[in-house]
Every structure is written in C-alpha cells, then in structure tokens.
Design a protein around this motif. Structure first.
Motif, PDB file in Angstrom:
ATOM      1  N   VAL A 103       0.599  -1.541 -24.746  1.00  0.00           N
ATOM      2  CA  VAL A 103      -0.248  -1.759 -23.565  1.00  0.00           C
ATOM      3  C   VAL A 103       0.343  -1.022 -22.370  1.00  0.00           C
ATOM      4  O   VAL A 103       1.542  -0.743 -22.335  1.00  0.00           O
ATOM      5  CB  VAL A 103      -0.385  -3.269 -23.199  1.00  0.00           C
ATOM      6  CG1 VAL A 103      -1.250  -3.996 -24.194  1.00  0.00           C
ATOM      7  CG2 VAL A 103       0.973  -3.933 -23.024  1.00  0.00           C
TER       8      VAL A 103
ATOM      9  N   ASP B  72       1.210   0.893 -13.150  1.00  0.00           N
ATOM     10  CA  ASP B  72       2.565   1.403 -12.914  1.00  0.00           C
ATOM     11  C   ASP B  72       2.690   1.883 -11.468  1.00  0.00           C
ATOM     12  O   ASP B  72       3.731   1.749 -10.847  1.00  0.00           O
ATOM     13  CB  ASP B  72       2.880   2.578 -13.866  1.00  0.00           C
ATOM     14  CG  ASP B  72       2.902   2.119 -15.318  1.00  0.00           C
ATOM     15  OD1 ASP B  72       2.907   0.893 -15.544  1.00  0.00           O
ATOM     16  OD2 ASP B  72       2.891   2.971 -16.218  1.00  0.00           O
TER      17      ASP B  72
ATOM     18  N   GLY C 180       5.788   2.814 -25.604  1.00  0.00           N
ATOM     19  CA  GLY C 180       4.684   2.281 -24.819  1.00  0.00           C
ATOM     20  C   GLY C 180       3.425   3.114 -24.999  1.00  0.00           C
ATOM     21  O   GLY C 180       3.265   3.814 -26.015  1.00  0.00           O
TER      22      GLY C 180
ATOM     23  N   ALA D 184       2.460   5.649 -23.281  1.00  0.00           N
ATOM     24  CA  ALA D 184       2.710   7.085 -23.047  1.00  0.00           C
ATOM     25  C   ALA D 184       1.546   7.815 -22.375  1.00  0.00           C
ATOM     26  O   ALA D 184       0.915   8.696 -22.966  1.00  0.00           O
ATOM     27  CB  ALA D 184       3.082   7.780 -24.373  1.00  0.00           C
TER      28      ALA D 184
ATOM     29  N   ASP E 130       1.542  10.134 -20.345  1.00  0.00           N
ATOM     30  CA  ASP E 130       1.714  11.591 -20.218  1.00  0.00           C
ATOM     31  C   ASP E 130       1.140  12.363 -21.401  1.00  0.00           C
ATOM     32  O   ASP E 130       0.820  13.535 -21.270  1.00  0.00           O
ATOM     33  CB  ASP E 130       3.205  11.954 -20.010  1.00  0.00           C
ATOM     34  CG  ASP E 130       4.127  11.354 -21.068  1.00  0.00           C
ATOM     35  OD1 ASP E 130       3.723  10.394 -21.754  1.00  0.00           O
ATOM     36  OD2 ASP E 130       5.266  11.857 -21.212  1.00  0.00           O
TER      37      ASP E 130
HETATM   38  P1  NAD Z   1       6.638   5.251 -23.263  1.00  0.00           P
HETATM   39  O1  NAD Z   1       7.373   4.698 -24.429  1.00  0.00           O
HETATM   40  O2  NAD Z   1       5.186   5.078 -23.262  1.00  0.00           O
HETATM   41  O3  NAD Z   1       6.976   6.835 -23.151  1.00  0.00           O
HETATM   42  C1  NAD Z   1       8.288   7.329 -22.905  1.00  0.00           C
HETATM   43  C2  NAD Z   1       8.350   8.809 -23.297  1.00  0.00           C
HETATM   44  O4  NAD Z   1       8.351   8.925 -24.726  1.00  0.00           O
HETATM   45  C3  NAD Z   1       7.143   9.591 -22.808  1.00  0.00           C
HETATM   46  O5  NAD Z   1       7.550  10.886 -22.427  1.00  0.00           O
HETATM   47  C4  NAD Z   1       6.235   9.682 -24.011  1.00  0.00           C
HETATM   48  O6  NAD Z   1       5.401  10.817 -24.052  1.00  0.00           O
HETATM   49  C5  NAD Z   1       7.242   9.693 -25.179  1.00  0.00           C
HETATM   50  N1  NAD Z   1       6.684   9.029 -26.346  1.00  0.00           N
HETATM   51  C6  NAD Z   1       6.505   7.687 -26.516  1.00  0.00           C
HETATM   52  N2  NAD Z   1       5.939   7.441 -27.700  1.00  0.00           N
HETATM   53  C7  NAD Z   1       5.750   8.635 -28.302  1.00  0.00           C
HETATM   54  C8  NAD Z   1       5.177   9.027 -29.531  1.00  0.00           C
HETATM   55  N3  NAD Z   1       4.676   8.137 -30.416  1.00  0.00           N
HETATM   56  N4  NAD Z   1       5.119  10.344 -29.834  1.00  0.00           N
HETATM   57  C9  NAD Z   1       5.608  11.256 -28.992  1.00  0.00           C
HETATM   58  N5  NAD Z   1       6.178  10.945 -27.793  1.00  0.00           N
HETATM   59  C10 NAD Z   1       6.230   9.647 -27.451  1.00  0.00           C
HETATM   60  O7  NAD Z   1       7.293   4.605 -21.974  1.00  0.00           O
HETATM   61  P2  NAD Z   1       6.903   4.745 -20.426  1.00  0.00           P
HETATM   62  O8  NAD Z   1       6.436   6.130 -20.144  1.00  0.00           O
HETATM   63  O9  NAD Z   1       8.057   4.192 -19.683  1.00  0.00           O
HETATM   64  O10 NAD Z   1       5.708   3.739 -20.205  1.00  0.00           O
HETATM   65  C11 NAD Z   1       4.311   4.101 -20.296  1.00  0.00           C
HETATM   66  C12 NAD Z   1       3.490   2.825 -20.247  1.00  0.00           C
HETATM   67  O11 NAD Z   1       3.741   2.047 -21.419  1.00  0.00           O
HETATM   68  C13 NAD Z   1       3.791   1.927 -19.054  1.00  0.00           C
HETATM   69  O12 NAD Z   1       2.582   1.425 -18.570  1.00  0.00           O
HETATM   70  C14 NAD Z   1       4.634   0.811 -19.640  1.00  0.00           C
HETATM   71  O13 NAD Z   1       4.484  -0.397 -18.942  1.00  0.00           O
HETATM   72  C15 NAD Z   1       4.058   0.707 -21.038  1.00  0.00           C
HETATM   73  N6  NAD Z   1       4.982   0.172 -22.064  1.00  0.00           N
HETATM   74  C16 NAD Z   1       4.427  -0.656 -22.983  1.00  0.00           C
HETATM   75  C17 NAD Z   1       5.198  -1.118 -24.025  1.00  0.00           C
HETATM   76  C18 NAD Z   1       4.545  -1.999 -25.062  1.00  0.00           C
HETATM   77  O14 NAD Z   1       3.348  -2.160 -25.047  1.00  0.00           O
HETATM   78  N7  NAD Z   1       5.297  -2.567 -25.993  1.00  0.00           N
HETATM   79  C19 NAD Z   1       6.535  -0.723 -24.146  1.00  0.00           C
HETATM   80  C20 NAD Z   1       7.056   0.166 -23.190  1.00  0.00           C
HETATM   81  C21 NAD Z   1       6.270   0.611 -22.151  1.00  0.00           C
END
Ligand code: NAD
Length: 365
Positions: free
Chosen positions: A74, A80, A278, A280, A282
């Motif tokens: 989520v 954020d 999360g 992601a 981006d």
């Molecule tokens: P994120 O884990 O979404 O991403 C961190 C980095 O890792 C980003 O550059 C992203 O592109 C990369 N990445 C993550 N998963 C990937 C995948 N499967 N393949 C390729 N690259 C991947 O963390 P964030 O950017 O700090 O947070 C983004 C959003 O996600 C925020 O809204 C946060 O609150 C939420 N979040 C949710 C959870 C959850 O639902 N369990 C956990 C962490 C963050």
C-alpha cells in the motif's frame, strides 16, 4: 486440497507483482491437482478513494474467512507528500495485522548464487549468507500512544512492549532455529531503552527452555554494521517492530534487491504473504517491477499455510532456474555482463510459468 485464497493487490506495483504471483498459484493448483478458490479485495489508497476507509469492513470480513492472503503493497505519493492527511493507506496495513493477530513477520534473506554479482556487497562476504528474521509486528512505536503537545512543536511516539508479545514471538524464533543452524541473535537497544530491557530479560527467560539453541544479544546499531560486514555470522534474528523494519530493508541488499525479498506474517490463524517492498511510485505503471518477491511469497504461502513442501520447492526451483538461464528484471541485472536477458514484469512471470511447466512434465514422467 481445497483452499480459499484472498488476493489483496493494494496500490502501485503491488497490483503488478501480485498478478504474476496469482498466476503461479493457479499453475501450481493445476499441476498438483489442488483446488484454489480466489477472491479479491481492496486496501490502502484505492480503498480510501472508494470507501473513505483504508481497510473496509467488507475486506476484513473476507480476510477473516480464508485460508491464506497474498498481498501486494500500500502507499501513494499523495500521502507521502502530505503528512497532515488523517486517513492514510498504511493504517489499513497496521489494522489488518492487528485484527488478524499477525504478530510474527518472517523474512528469509537468502542470496541466489546467480545474483552474487548483483549485490553492492562483495561476493566473498555474501556467499553462503542465509538469515531468517523474526520481526515483531503488533507492538512498539507503531502502536504506542502518539501525538503532539499543545504548542504543536513537540511530538511523541511511545515505544511499548508487553511481556506476552515478546514471549510468543521468541518461542517462534527458537523453534525455527531448531530446524536451522541453532542460533538466535536477539537485537535490541537495552543500553538505553526500558522496553528493550524488558525485551532482553524476556528473551533470556524463554531461551532457558531451548538449551540446544545458542542465544546472543546485539545492540541494533552494532547489528546493522555486522549485517553488512559479516552476514554469515547470523542464523535467526529476533527483533522488535521498528528495528526489524529498518534492518530487513538493509538486509535486502544481501539478496541483491528489494524485488527479491518475500515475507510471511503469521499468528494464530490465517497467514499473510507479501513482498517486503512498498508500492514503489517511482516505477509504477512502467512494467519493470520485479515480481520475484511476490512469487517467492507464494512459495512461503504454500509451505507455511498449506504445508505443501513439494509445491513450494517447485516454485523456488523455477525461480532459481530462471535466474540460471540469465533472465533478469532491471533491478537485479549485472551491468558487467552482456549475458543477462532483461525482462519486464509480465515476461518474468511468464518465464517462471514456463519453468513450472517443465517441472510438471518431469513430475508426470
Ligand atoms: P519501496 O519499497 O516502494 O521502493 C524503494 C525502492 O526500491 C524504489 O526505488 C523502488 O523502485 C525499488 N523497488 C521496490 N520494489 C521493487 C521491485 N519489486 N522491483 C524493482 N524495484 C523495486 O519503498 P518507498 O519508495 O520508501 O515507499 C513507496 C511507498 O510504499 C510509500 O508510500 C510507502 O509508505 C509504501 N510502503 C509500503 C509498504 C507495504 O505496503 N508493506 C512497505 C514499504 C513502503
């Protein structure tokens, strides 16, 4: 076997990776003669937009009435970037863990040999690292009293732990260590935090019931350093909610990428399986998210919730074979070789299905 599975894609790349995870569940059901009944539900930003609630009652009812849950993630940039919004996607996640009594989050950190070069840590330091984290999920600063004082310039989040919360997850960690290398490292900050002193005292007490397991304690700051310097020195790591949150993201670098790490949240009833990453923002919508963490979560689901060891190992082997064949999503590609075949999210899922088909042919021989 007949099983009911709720698919909870959530937001951002949660939807993209869970689609591939579900296909793997369907293929396993077909190949092994199981009947998996699927239902889908909403959580997070999508749920707030349509109901005003991050975890609608209808979703919760479905979750309480199934055998396992495959979850995505989520989160949305809207929240954020605006910390004043009161209804937030992550409230759905925290409420779900609380309501379903999911107190233990298991995060296996294991590097596939094929990805040794994808990590930013030296291959010699990493080779053979195999860690199982137990992160406590229902206590700590996430659930303690929080707020602002009258002047608005002072904020607090209270770190609270109760003895029973520490006891039940400590038992799970010691029991898991018995099936592994028989060592538990409990991580806390007992030199400054009272809640950590209760944590350490309780883990020591529980440890007496497991004389065959070596118990050591580390402060979180030192553990953060040793994870990178000597990852092989860890077997089972037992820690609280906040420290576990941070350390497991750090440890994701041992496995090469956030896109490779799966997790299981368990308690006394239904289990929840999800990648550790999360939503992601981006890379959302670009089709480049790595679906392997979701697919590895499926392997955990089959093993832990359904006791389907062979099915789970078949999924793990399909992932390993796919990597051996040189297939990579961009996040785990090795820039120093031209041998990698870079795939998008859906094509990586398709490769895994093909490897599963090959496994099913040899099963039926
Ligand atoms: P994120 O884990 O979404 O991403 C961190 C980095 O890792 C980003 O550059 C992203 O592109 C990369 N990445 C993550 N998963 C990937 C995948 N499967 N393949 C390729 N690259 C991947 O963390 P964030 O950017 O700090 O947070 C983004 C959003 O996600 C925020 O809204 C946060 O609150 C939420 N979040 C949710 C959870 C959850 O639902 N369990 C956990 C962490 C963050």
């Amino acid at each position: 076997m007949n099983k009911k599975i709720v698919i909870l894609p959530g937001d951002g790349i949660g939807k993209e990776v869970t689609t591939e995870g579900k296909k793997v569940l369907e293929k396993i059901a077909e190949d092994f003669g199981h009947s998996f009944e699927f239902d889908q539900a909403i959580i997070g930003h999508d749920a707030i937009e349509s109901t005003g609630n991050a975890l609608p009652d209808e979703t919760l009812a479905k979750l309480k009435n199934c055998d396992a849950i495959l979850f995505g993630a989520v989160g949305h940039p809207k929240y954020d970037n605006d910390p004043t919004l009161r209804v937030r996607p992550e409230q759905g996640l925290l409420k779900m863990r609380k309501e379903l009594g999911l107190y233990a989050n298991l995060r296996p950190i294991k590097l596939f040999d094929e990805l040794l070069e994808a990590s930013s840590i030296k291959a010699d330091v990493l080779r053979g690292a195999d860690i199982l984290f137990f992160r406590e999920l229902t206590g700590d600063v996430y659930f303690g009293e929080k707020g602002r004082k009258d002047d608005g310039n002072t904020a607090y989040d209270i770190m609270v732990y109760q003895r029973y919360e520490i006891e039940r997850i400590a038992h799970k960690a010691f029991q898991a260590a018995r099936t592994r290398r028989k060592k538990v490292t409990s991580v806390d900050k007992a030199n400054v935090l009272e809640s950590s002193r209760l944590w350490r005292e309780t883990v020591q007490e529980i440890g007496k019931q497991y004389p065959d397991i070596t118990l050591e304690h580390q402060f979180v700051d030192s553990a953060a350093m040793k994870l990178i310097r000597a990852p092989r020195s860890f077997d089972v790591v037992l820690t609280g909610n906040l420290f576990g949150d941070i350390l497991t993201d750090e440890a994701s670098q041992i496995a090469g990428s956030m896109g490779m790490l799966a997790s299981a949240s368990v308690g006394d009833r239904v289990g929840l399986y999800e990648p550790i990453h999360g939503s992601a923002h981006d890379i959302t919508g670009k089709g480049i998210a790595n679906p392997l963490a979701s697919i590895l979560s499926v392997a955990l689901l089959l093993d832990i919730s359904f006791g389907m060891k062979e099915e789970s190992e078949t999924v793990l082997k399909a992932v390993s074979d796919t990597l051996k064949a040189g297939y990579r999503t961009a996040d785990i590609a090795d820039a120093n070789t031209s041998k990698n075949k870079i795939l998008n999210t859906q094509s990586m899922g398709t490769q895994i299905l093909e490897k599963l088909s090959m496994a099913s042919v040899s099963l039926n021989k």
